[in-house]
Design a protein around this motif. Structure first.
Motif, mmCIF file in Angstrom:
data_model
loop_
_atom_site.group_PDB
_atom_site.id
_atom_site.type_symbol
_atom_site.label_atom_id
_atom_site.label_comp_id
_atom_site.label_asym_id
_atom_site.label_seq_id
_atom_site.Cartn_x
_atom_site.Cartn_y
_atom_site.Cartn_z
ATOM 1 N N VAL A 196 -7.178 4.576 -10.031
ATOM 2 C CA VAL A 196 -8.164 4.651 -8.902
ATOM 3 C C VAL A 196 -6.806 4.626 -8.156
ATOM 4 C CG1 VAL A 196 -9.873 3.623 -6.911
ATOM 5 C CG2 VAL A 196 -10.178 3.089 -9.413
ATOM 6 N N ASN A 197 -6.430 6.037 -6.661
ATOM 7 C CA ASN A 197 -5.786 5.637 -6.128
ATOM 8 C C ASN A 197 -6.886 5.382 -4.533
ATOM 9 O OD1 ASN A 197 -4.351 7.002 -3.195
ATOM 10 N ND2 ASN A 197 -2.292 6.852 -5.054
ATOM 11 N N LEU A 198 -6.777 4.175 -3.513
ATOM 12 C CA LEU A 198 -6.807 4.548 -2.285
ATOM 13 C C LEU A 198 -6.238 4.753 -0.574
ATOM 14 C CD1 LEU A 198 -8.586 1.482 -3.411
ATOM 15 C CD2 LEU A 198 -9.872 3.112 -3.180
ATOM 16 N N ASP A 199 -6.148 6.187 -0.472
ATOM 17 C CA ASP A 199 -5.501 6.831 0.764
ATOM 18 C C ASP A 199 -6.084 5.933 2.055
ATOM 19 O OD1 ASP A 199 -3.490 6.764 -0.842
ATOM 20 O OD2 ASP A 199 -3.991 9.425 -0.856
ATOM 21 N N VAL A 200 -6.011 5.060 3.213
ATOM 22 C CA VAL A 200 -6.808 4.467 4.262
ATOM 23 C C VAL A 200 -6.439 5.177 5.320
ATOM 24 C CG1 VAL A 200 -5.496 2.734 4.596
ATOM 25 C CG2 VAL A 200 -7.701 2.562 4.963
ATOM 26 N N GLY A 201 -6.933 5.774 6.037
ATOM 27 C CA GLY A 201 -6.434 6.193 7.390
ATOM 28 C C GLY A 201 -7.972 5.995 8.402
ATOM 29 N N TYR A 202 -7.789 6.583 9.225
ATOM 30 C CA TYR A 202 -9.347 6.685 10.410
ATOM 31 C C TYR A 202 -9.432 7.876 10.511
ATOM 32 C CZ TYR A 202 -5.254 5.891 13.783
ATOM 33 O OH TYR A 202 -3.753 5.537 14.830
ATOM 34 N N ILE A 203 -10.166 7.623 10.987
ATOM 35 C CA ILE A 203 -10.871 8.646 12.572
ATOM 36 C C ILE A 203 -11.079 8.590 13.852
ATOM 37 C CG2 ILE A 203 -12.350 10.537 12.994
ATOM 38 C CD1 ILE A 203 -12.960 10.841 10.584
#
Length: 184
Positions: free
Chosen positions: A108-115
């Motif tokens: 599982v790859n979890l790329d975090v970011g925001y809007i």
């Protein structure tokens, strides 16, 4: 001309781009990845349909499995947060990836970011000319900008985020974010 005043930034909507080795329902629901994510990011208010991630790249196949279909989902969280949390969020998701790795390989790859209403920002551990260092080994990249009523990508944007399917999903998350902003 008056000097600008320092003020608190707008709250943002945190998003995780999760992609998995094989069926994303298994990893997210049965394996419990969503429950682990909720402990840090809180209640989830949106999970996209599965997206065929391999139509954009085969880069992750060596680690996740040569003959495995890689599925992606976009996950949005109910509560808004400070953009200054991004480097900590990235460290948390990296630790979670390690925790659920099998024989040292991520499944599982979890790329975090925001809007934010003007941009979609992703965190990275890798420096590049279009990324700004935030501290603690983490960089930020403005992956998409919201202009003229739609998401606009850059030459350097990852191929998947240039795609209409991704932009449509991010448009839905942004619309929900704009409603949430009115209630803070």
């Amino acid at each position: 001309m008056k000097m600008g005043k320092i003020k608190q930034p707008d709250l943002v909507n945190y998003v995780i781009h999760a992609f998995t080795a094989g069926n994303s329902d298994f990893w997210l629901y049965e394996y419990g990845v969503l429950e682990k994510i909720k402990k840090t990011f809180g209640e989830i208010d949106y999970i996209s349909h599965p997206i065929d991630f391999q139509k954009f790249t085969s880069y992750y196949n060596k680690e996740m499995g040569e003959n495995v279909k890689i599925e992606a989902r976009m996950i949005s969280f109910k509560n808004l947060g400070s953009p200054s949390f991004l480097p900590y969020a990235k460290k948390i998701t990296n630790e979670l990836e390690k925790e659920i790795s099998i024989d040292g390989n991520r499944k599982v790859n979890l790329d975090v970011g925001y809007i934010h209403h003007t941009q979609f920002v992703l965190a990275s551990t890798k420096h590049w000319g279009n990324r700004i260092y935030l501290g603690n080994g983490i960089y930020a990249e403005i992956t998409l900008m919201y202009m003229f009523g739609e998401w606009q990508h850059h030459d350097y944007s990852y191929e998947n985020f240039k795609d209409k399917e991704y932009k449509d999903i991010l448009e839905e998350i942004r619309s929900n974010y704009m409603i949430k902003r009115r209630h803070i």
